[in-house]
Design a protein around this motif. Structure first.
Motif, PDB file in Angstrom:
ATOM      1  N   GLU A  71      13.229  15.576  -9.693  1.00  8.36           N
ATOM      2  CA  GLU A  71      12.816  16.207 -10.951  1.00  8.36           C
ATOM      3  C   GLU A  71      11.422  16.813 -10.829  1.00  8.36           C
ATOM      4  N   VAL A  72      10.511  16.095 -10.164  1.00  5.72           N
ATOM      5  CA  VAL A  72       9.156  16.624  -9.957  1.00  5.72           C
ATOM      6  C   VAL A  72       9.198  17.931  -9.163  1.00  5.72           C
ATOM      7  N   LEU A  73       9.921  17.916  -8.052  1.00  5.58           N
ATOM      8  CA  LEU A  73      10.002  19.115  -7.215  1.00  5.58           C
ATOM      9  C   LEU A  73      10.622  20.283  -7.975  1.00  5.58           C
ATOM     10  N   SER A  74      11.691  20.017  -8.704  1.00 10.03           N
ATOM     11  CA  SER A  74      12.361  21.082  -9.452  1.00 10.03           C
ATOM     12  C   SER A  74      11.460  21.639 -10.544  1.00 10.03           C
ATOM     13  N   ASP A  75      10.726  20.751 -11.238  1.00 10.45           N
ATOM     14  CA  ASP A  75       9.822  21.209 -12.294  1.00 10.45           C
ATOM     15  C   ASP A  75       8.656  22.009 -11.721  1.00 10.45           C
ATOM     16  N   VAL A  76       8.088  21.535 -10.623  1.00  7.74           N
ATOM     17  CA  VAL A  76       6.981  22.263  -9.990  1.00  7.74           C
ATOM     18  C   VAL A  76       7.453  23.655  -9.573  1.00  7.74           C
ATOM     19  N   ALA A  77       8.618  23.717  -8.948  1.00  3.15           N
ATOM     20  CA  ALA A  77       9.142  25.016  -8.518  1.00  3.15           C
ATOM     21  C   ALA A  77       9.365  25.933  -9.716  1.00  3.15           C
ATOM     22  N   GLY A  78       9.954  25.394 -10.761  1.00  2.00           N
ATOM     23  CA  GLY A  78      10.249  26.219 -11.938  1.00  2.00           C
ATOM     24  C   GLY A  78       9.004  26.790 -12.574  1.00  2.00           C
ATOM     25  N   ARG A  79       7.997  25.929 -12.781  1.00  2.00           N
ATOM     26  CA  ARG A  79       6.763  26.399 -13.425  1.00  2.00           C
ATOM     27  C   ARG A  79       5.995  27.348 -12.512  1.00  2.00           C
ATOM     28  N   ALA A  80       6.009  27.070 -11.218  1.00  2.00           N
ATOM     29  CA  ALA A  80       5.282  27.926 -10.279  1.00  2.00           C
ATOM     30  C   ALA A  80       5.913  29.309 -10.200  1.00  2.00           C
ATOM     31  N   ALA A  97       0.809  -1.228   0.000  1.00  2.00           N
ATOM     32  CA  ALA A  97       0.000   0.000   0.000  1.00  2.00           C
ATOM     33  C   ALA A  97       0.837   1.271   0.000  1.00  2.00           C
ATOM     34  N   THR A  98       2.110   1.144  -0.383  1.00  2.00           N
ATOM     35  CA  THR A  98       3.010   2.285  -0.442  1.00  2.00           C
ATOM     36  C   THR A  98       3.381   2.555  -1.900  1.00  2.00           C
ATOM     37  N   ILE A  99       3.268   3.806  -2.308  1.00  2.00           N
ATOM     38  CA  ILE A  99       3.728   4.213  -3.636  1.00  2.00           C
ATOM     39  C   ILE A  99       4.915   5.140  -3.447  1.00  2.00           C
ATOM     40  N   SER A 100       6.072   4.696  -3.880  1.00  2.00           N
ATOM     41  CA  SER A 100       7.308   5.439  -3.671  1.00  2.00           C
ATOM     42  C   SER A 100       7.917   5.848  -4.998  1.00  2.00           C
ATOM     43  N   LEU A 101       8.346   7.089  -5.070  1.00  2.00           N
ATOM     44  CA  LEU A 101       9.076   7.564  -6.235  1.00  2.00           C
ATOM     45  C   LEU A 101      10.568   7.322  -6.049  1.00  2.00           C
ATOM     46  N   GLU A 102      11.270   7.114  -7.161  1.00  2.00           N
ATOM     47  CA  GLU A 102      12.721   7.074  -7.102  1.00  2.00           C
ATOM     48  C   GLU A 102      13.235   8.462  -6.712  1.00  2.00           C
ATOM     49  N   THR A 103      14.388   8.499  -6.069  1.00  2.00           N
ATOM     50  CA  THR A 103      14.950   9.766  -5.614  1.00  2.00           C
ATOM     51  C   THR A 103      15.084  10.765  -6.764  1.00  2.00           C
ATOM     52  N   ALA A 104      15.610  10.305  -7.898  1.00  2.00           N
ATOM     53  CA  ALA A 104      15.807  11.199  -9.041  1.00  2.00           C
ATOM     54  C   ALA A 104      14.468  11.696  -9.590  1.00  2.00           C
ATOM     55  N   THR A 105      13.453  10.825  -9.552  1.00  2.00           N
ATOM     56  CA  THR A 105      12.129  11.221 -10.049  1.00  2.00           C
ATOM     57  C   THR A 105      11.523  12.304  -9.166  1.00  2.00           C
ATOM     58  N   LEU A 106      11.575  12.092  -7.846  1.00  2.00           N
ATOM     59  CA  LEU A 106      11.022  13.092  -6.928  1.00  2.00           C
ATOM     60  C   LEU A 106      11.759  14.416  -7.065  1.00  2.00           C
ATOM     61  N   PRO A 144      16.396  14.699   2.395  1.00  2.00           N
ATOM     62  CA  PRO A 144      17.555  14.987   1.539  1.00  2.00           C
ATOM     63  C   PRO A 144      17.165  15.420   0.132  1.00  2.00           C
ATOM     64  N   VAL A 145      16.028  14.928  -0.368  1.00  2.00           N
ATOM     65  CA  VAL A 145      15.580  15.320  -1.707  1.00  2.00           C
ATOM     66  C   VAL A 145      15.083  16.764  -1.686  1.00  2.00           C
ATOM     67  N   ILE A 146      14.401  17.144  -0.617  1.00  2.00           N
ATOM     68  CA  ILE A 146      13.963  18.536  -0.475  1.00  2.00           C
ATOM     69  C   ILE A 146      15.169  19.475  -0.486  1.00  2.00           C
ATOM     70  N   SER A 147      16.211  19.110   0.229  1.00  2.00           N
ATOM     71  CA  SER A 147      17.413  19.954   0.267  1.00  2.00           C
ATOM     72  C   SER A 147      18.012  20.100  -1.130  1.00  2.00           C
ATOM     73  N   SER A 148      18.057  19.006  -1.876  1.00  2.00           N
ATOM     74  CA  SER A 148      18.593  19.067  -3.238  1.00  2.00           C
ATOM     75  C   SER A 148      17.704  19.902  -4.157  1.00  2.00           C
ATOM     76  N   ALA A 149      16.379  19.780  -3.971  1.00  2.00           N
ATOM     77  CA  ALA A 149      15.457  20.560  -4.796  1.00  2.00           C
ATOM     78  C   ALA A 149      15.600  22.048  -4.519  1.00  2.00           C
ATOM     79  N   VAL A 150      15.805  22.405  -3.253  1.00  2.00           N
ATOM     80  CA  VAL A 150      16.028  23.812  -2.903  1.00  2.00           C
ATOM     81  C   VAL A 150      17.264  24.336  -3.619  1.00  2.00           C
ATOM     82  N   SER A 151      18.349  23.538  -3.614  1.00  2.00           N
ATOM     83  CA  SER A 151      19.588  23.958  -4.279  1.00  2.00           C
ATOM     84  C   SER A 151      19.395  24.063  -5.790  1.00  2.00           C
ATOM     85  N   ASP A 152      18.756  23.050  -6.385  1.00  2.00           N
ATOM     86  CA  ASP A 152      18.586  23.058  -7.839  1.00  2.00           C
ATOM     87  C   ASP A 152      17.684  24.207  -8.299  1.00  2.00           C
TER      88      ASP A 152
END
Length: 272
Positions: free
Chosen positions: A104-113, A93-102, A132-140
């Motif tokens: 990319e999603v966060l970076s794209d959402v931020a960019g378009r927003a 019952a868990t749906i997990s994204l790969e680190t690179a996918t998440l 750790p993915v949030i931290s990377s998305a903030v940097s990217d």
């Protein structure tokens, strides 16, 4: 502070409920702030819904934004509901994204927003595995948009100042589906908590430098699937949770985030 409806459709800060001209107008205001809740869809033991992290991050985001929306331009997007949760997969019952996918999603959402004109964007995280993915998305995203401010925060860290006054469990009792999250869910979504199934296992991390608790985070990182810690999937002491504790924690977190939003607005008020 008032108790909010569980539906955010009527919220004055809900991006998803506004026509596009209104969103653009808010974004173009001086010092505008956008909050993007980031959660997960993962098991939380026998007693909590799989969307717990998403529900809590979204509730915190809306509550704090509603507190300040009359004095500063702020909106909240719909949540990103799937995070990085491979350690929960053995339970189902868990749906997990790969680190690179998440990332990319966060970076794209931020960019378009940010292209709409917001001066600042805050990723408000509700899941420890996302940190750790949030931290990377903030940097990217920050690198890609140097004229905007990009920030990241895990909402539960805002409770650190009061947690010792509220909790009854020893270290290990607040981890995943334990005293902390269960108390917040009892306050916000009592109908989604199965109080007949409050079963958790005290976290027992063998390394002294490893994470012992949500509020006792050691410097050593180690990967384990959560079935190594608990047969139910819940780690901590959910039996000690109460709605009263949840309300006290939520009010404190809401106030801390409201203050931060005001600070972000002030810091970014001269960008346009």
């Amino acid at each position: 502070m008032i108790h909010r409806s569980h539906s955010h459709l009527a919220s004055p800060v809900a991006w998803l409920a506004k026509p596009y001209p209104e969103i653009v107008d808010i974004a173009e205001n001086d010092g505008s702030v956008l909050i993007v809740p980031v959660g997960s869809l993962e098991q939380h033991g026998y007693h909590l819904p799989v969307a717990t992290d998403t529900l809590l991050a979204t509730a915190v985001a809306h509550a704090a934004a509603e507190d300040v929306h009359e004095s500063l331009p702020v909106l909240v997007t719909p949540p990103i509901w799937s995070g990085c949760s491979p350690h929960h997969l053995p339970f189902g019952a868990t749906i997990s994204l790969e680190t690179a996918t998440l990332l990319e999603v966060l970076s794209d959402v931020a960019g378009r927003a940010l292209e709409n004109g917001f001066d600042a964007l805050l990723f408000l995280n509700g899941h420890g595995g996302n940190m750790p993915v949030i931290s990377s998305a903030v940097s990217d995203a920050g690198h890609e948009h140097p004229d905007r401010e990009v920030l990241g925060l895990s909402y539960f860290h805002l409770a650190r100042a009061v947690i010792d006054e509220v909790r009854e469990s020893d270290p290990g009792g607040i981890s995943h589906g334990g005293e902390f999250e269960t108390s917040l869910m009892m306050h916000l979504y009592p109908e989604l908590v199965d109080e007949t199934q409050l079963e958790g296992t005290q976290r027992d991390e063998p390394y002294d430098l490893g994470r012992q608790d949500l509020f006792a985070d050691g410097p050593l990182s180690v990967y384990r699937t959560f079935d190594e810690y608990s047969h139910s999937g819940a780690i901590g002491a959910p039996e000690l949770a109460t709605a009263e504790k949840g309300k006290r924690l939520f009010v404190h977190i809401e106030t801390e985030l409201s203050d931060l939003l005001s600070e972000i607005h002030t810091q970014n008020s001269t960008r346009k």
